[in-house]
Design a protein around this motif. Structure first.
Motif, short mmCIF file in Angstrom:
data_model
loop_
_atom_site.label_atom_id
_atom_site.label_comp_id
_atom_site.label_asym_id
_atom_site.label_seq_id
_atom_site.Cartn_x
_atom_site.Cartn_y
_atom_site.Cartn_z
N LEU A 210 0.84 -1.19 0.00
CA LEU A 210 0.00 0.00 0.00
C LEU A 210 0.88 1.24 0.00
O LEU A 210 1.86 1.31 0.74
CB LEU A 210 -0.92 0.03 1.23
CG LEU A 210 -1.92 -1.12 1.41
CD1 LEU A 210 -2.86 -0.80 2.56
CD2 LEU A 210 -2.69 -1.38 0.13
N VAL A 211 0.50 2.20 -0.83
CA VAL A 211 1.16 3.52 -0.84
C VAL A 211 0.24 4.48 -0.11
O VAL A 211 -0.92 4.66 -0.49
CB VAL A 211 1.42 4.00 -2.28
CG1 VAL A 211 2.06 5.38 -2.27
CG2 VAL A 211 2.31 3.00 -3.02
N LEU A 232 -0.29 -5.06 5.47
CA LEU A 232 0.55 -5.16 4.29
C LEU A 232 1.72 -4.18 4.43
O LEU A 232 1.63 -3.20 5.17
CB LEU A 232 -0.23 -4.79 3.02
CG LEU A 232 -1.31 -5.76 2.55
CD1 LEU A 232 -2.08 -5.14 1.36
CD2 LEU A 232 -0.71 -7.09 2.14
N PRO A 233 2.81 -4.43 3.72
CA PRO A 233 3.89 -3.43 3.70
C PRO A 233 3.35 -2.10 3.19
O PRO A 233 2.52 -2.07 2.26
CB PRO A 233 4.92 -4.03 2.73
CG PRO A 233 4.61 -5.49 2.70
CD PRO A 233 3.14 -5.62 2.91
N CYS A 234 3.79 -1.01 3.78
CA CYS A 234 3.31 0.31 3.40
C CYS A 234 4.49 1.23 3.06
O CYS A 234 5.50 1.22 3.75
CB CYS A 234 2.48 0.93 4.52
SG CYS A 234 0.85 0.15 4.74
N VAL A 235 4.30 2.02 2.03
CA VAL A 235 5.27 3.01 1.60
C VAL A 235 4.60 4.38 1.71
O VAL A 235 3.50 4.58 1.19
CB VAL A 235 5.73 2.76 0.15
CG1 VAL A 235 6.60 3.91 -0.35
CG2 VAL A 235 6.47 1.44 0.05
N VAL A 236 5.24 5.30 2.39
CA VAL A 236 4.71 6.66 2.52
C VAL A 236 5.21 7.51 1.36
O VAL A 236 6.39 7.48 1.02
CB VAL A 236 5.13 7.29 3.86
CG1 VAL A 236 4.70 8.76 3.92
CG2 VAL A 236 4.52 6.51 5.01
N SER A 237 4.29 8.24 0.75
CA SER A 237 4.64 9.07 -0.39
C SER A 237 4.07 10.46 -0.22
O SER A 237 3.30 10.73 0.72
CB SER A 237 4.13 8.43 -1.68
OG SER A 237 4.62 9.09 -2.82
N SER A 238 4.43 11.37 -1.11
CA SER A 238 3.95 12.74 -1.06
C SER A 238 2.85 12.95 -2.09
O SER A 238 2.65 12.13 -2.99
CB SER A 238 5.08 13.73 -1.31
OG SER A 238 5.40 13.76 -2.70
N MET A 257 6.28 3.55 8.48
CA MET A 257 6.55 2.91 7.20
C MET A 257 7.30 1.60 7.37
O MET A 257 8.11 1.44 8.29
CB MET A 257 7.34 3.83 6.28
CG MET A 257 7.23 3.44 4.81
SD MET A 257 7.96 4.65 3.69
CE MET A 257 9.68 4.19 3.79
N SER A 258 7.04 0.66 6.45
CA SER A 258 7.68 -0.65 6.52
C SER A 258 9.17 -0.53 6.22
O SER A 258 9.57 0.20 5.30
CB SER A 258 7.03 -1.60 5.51
OG SER A 258 5.66 -1.73 5.76
N PRO A 259 10.01 -1.24 6.98
CA PRO A 259 11.46 -1.19 6.72
C PRO A 259 11.78 -1.82 5.37
O PRO A 259 11.05 -2.66 4.86
CB PRO A 259 12.04 -2.01 7.87
CG PRO A 259 10.93 -2.88 8.36
CD PRO A 259 9.68 -2.12 8.13
N GLY A 260 12.88 -1.38 4.79
CA GLY A 260 13.31 -1.92 3.51
C GLY A 260 12.77 -1.17 2.30
O GLY A 260 13.10 -1.52 1.17
N TYR A 261 11.93 -0.17 2.52
CA TYR A 261 11.37 0.61 1.44
C TYR A 261 11.81 2.07 1.59
O TYR A 261 11.98 2.57 2.70
CB TYR A 261 9.84 0.56 1.43
CG TYR A 261 9.26 -0.77 1.04
CD1 TYR A 261 9.01 -1.08 -0.28
CD2 TYR A 261 8.96 -1.73 2.01
CE1 TYR A 261 8.47 -2.30 -0.65
CE2 TYR A 261 8.42 -2.96 1.66
CZ TYR A 261 8.17 -3.24 0.33
OH TYR A 261 7.65 -4.45 -0.02
N ALA A 262 11.94 2.75 0.46
CA ALA A 262 12.21 4.18 0.46
C ALA A 262 10.90 4.93 0.29
O ALA A 262 10.03 4.53 -0.48
CB ALA A 262 13.18 4.54 -0.67
N ALA A 263 10.77 6.04 1.01
CA ALA A 263 9.56 6.85 0.92
C ALA A 263 9.60 7.74 -0.32
O ALA A 263 10.67 8.11 -0.81
CB ALA A 263 9.43 7.73 2.17
#
Length: 327
Positions: A210-211, A232-238, A257-263
């Motif tokens: 999820l974004v 679910l893994p989550c990625v924070v975006s703008s 935010m889930s580790p291992g992902y870039a925002a």
């Protein structure tokens, strides 16, 4: 608690920030930055959104400006964002994102072809090397058939995920089943931030990631609840924010935010101006988690026209009335 409208607008400024390249169909980003007791905050729903949809964005502004959120990290990793530019321009653009090891590449842009998308993604992979994480974002513009065909061509570039390849939750679910075995995960963005039920996509098994974006989900507090319940893994975006809004996203990313992902919070690079002398630009692939102080000089330099300022203030008043009526 919802502040009075007069308090909300007491120190509010409407700005129009010029962009380096066209992105999401615009070359100037308008926003309202306003100051609450906890610091500067932002209200910047896109101009085509109606008042009901914009209400979540105003809740977010109030949450960040009237709540003492504590940073839970000093910085967060961010991705480079590659608009639908020609492949030859990719390497130069990526130099504006020093240290970033993840890139999000826009695809399915109206007026371009899948061949253009393949060339752009290939250029990103060449520039960043085999160890970089590469994502693509179609903004829901493909049909299931188009997405399946495009992702089959893009899969050899070892995609981290494909963001919102189709518009609806049923389409995402159908696509996810159809490309099973291709090795491309599906991420949902619009199906989360524009949905009346942001968790529907997770319950439907229609996405792997999820974004989430702070403003469209009603702020840091509300978005943290969505992330906690999603499973679910989550990625924070703008949402193409000024640095004030990016600060809101950074607080959310640090906390949830889930580790291992870039925002997706490195988008200050996409502007030629900002509201602060210390914008949240990527340094060594990361942006700091901090509240942003605005510059009176820059607020004046990038002030929107009187007509646009009046339009935004009237919009704030209408949306504030909706929230007040809803209690």
């Amino acid at each position: 608690m919802l502040p009075d409208l007069a308090d909300l607008l007491a120190d509010a400024h409407v700005v129009a920030l010029p962009m380096r390249v066209r992105f999401r169909g615009i070359t100037t980003r308008e926003a309202v930055v306003l100051r609450g007791p906890s610091g500067w905050t932002e209200f910047s729903p896109f101009v085509e959104y109606d008042d009901a949809e914009a209400a979540a964005w105003l809740r977010a502004a109030v949450d960040f400006g009237w709540t003492d959120h504590e940073p839970t990290a000093g910085s967060v990793p961010v991705n480079a964002t590659v608009p639908a530019i020609v492949a030859d321009d990719v390497a130069d653009l990526l130099r504006r994102y020093p240290g970033c090891t993840t890139a999000k590449v826009k695809v399915a842009e109206p007026g371009t072809t899948v061949d253009d998308d393949v060339a752009r993604v290939a250029a990103v992979r060449r520039a960043m090397g085999p160890d970089a994480a590469v994502r693509v974002d179609a903004n829901g513009l493909w049909s299931v058939d188009q997405a399946a065909a495009a992702l089959e061509r893009l899969a050899p570039f070892d995609l981290q995920y494909a963001e919102q390849p189709c518009a609806t939750v049923p389409e995402l679910a159908a696509l996810r089943d159809r490309i099973d075995g291709l090795g491309v995960r599906i991420a949902a963005d619009e199906s989360v931030r524009k949905a009346t039920d942001p968790l529907a996509v997770a319950r439907a098994g229609a996405a792997d990631v999820l974004v989430v974006k702070a403003q469209p989900l009603g702020g840091v507090t509300a978005a943290r609840r969505v992330i906690a319940e999603a499973g679910l893994p989550c990625v924070v975006s703008s949402a193409l924010d000024t640095s004030v809004g990016l600060g809101m996203g950074a607080f959310l990313a640090a906390a949830a935010m889930s580790p291992g992902y870039a925002a997706g919070l490195g988008t200050a690079v996409m502007f030629t101006g900002d509201v602060t002398t210390a914008p949240l630009l990527p340094v060594e692939g990361r942006v700091p988690v901090r509240r942003v102080e605005v510059s009176p000089e820059l607020l004046a330099r990038y002030a929107a026209s009187p007509e646009r300022s009046a339009w935004w203030r009237e919009r704030v008043a209408r949306v504030h009335a909706l929230l007040a009526a809803a209690g």
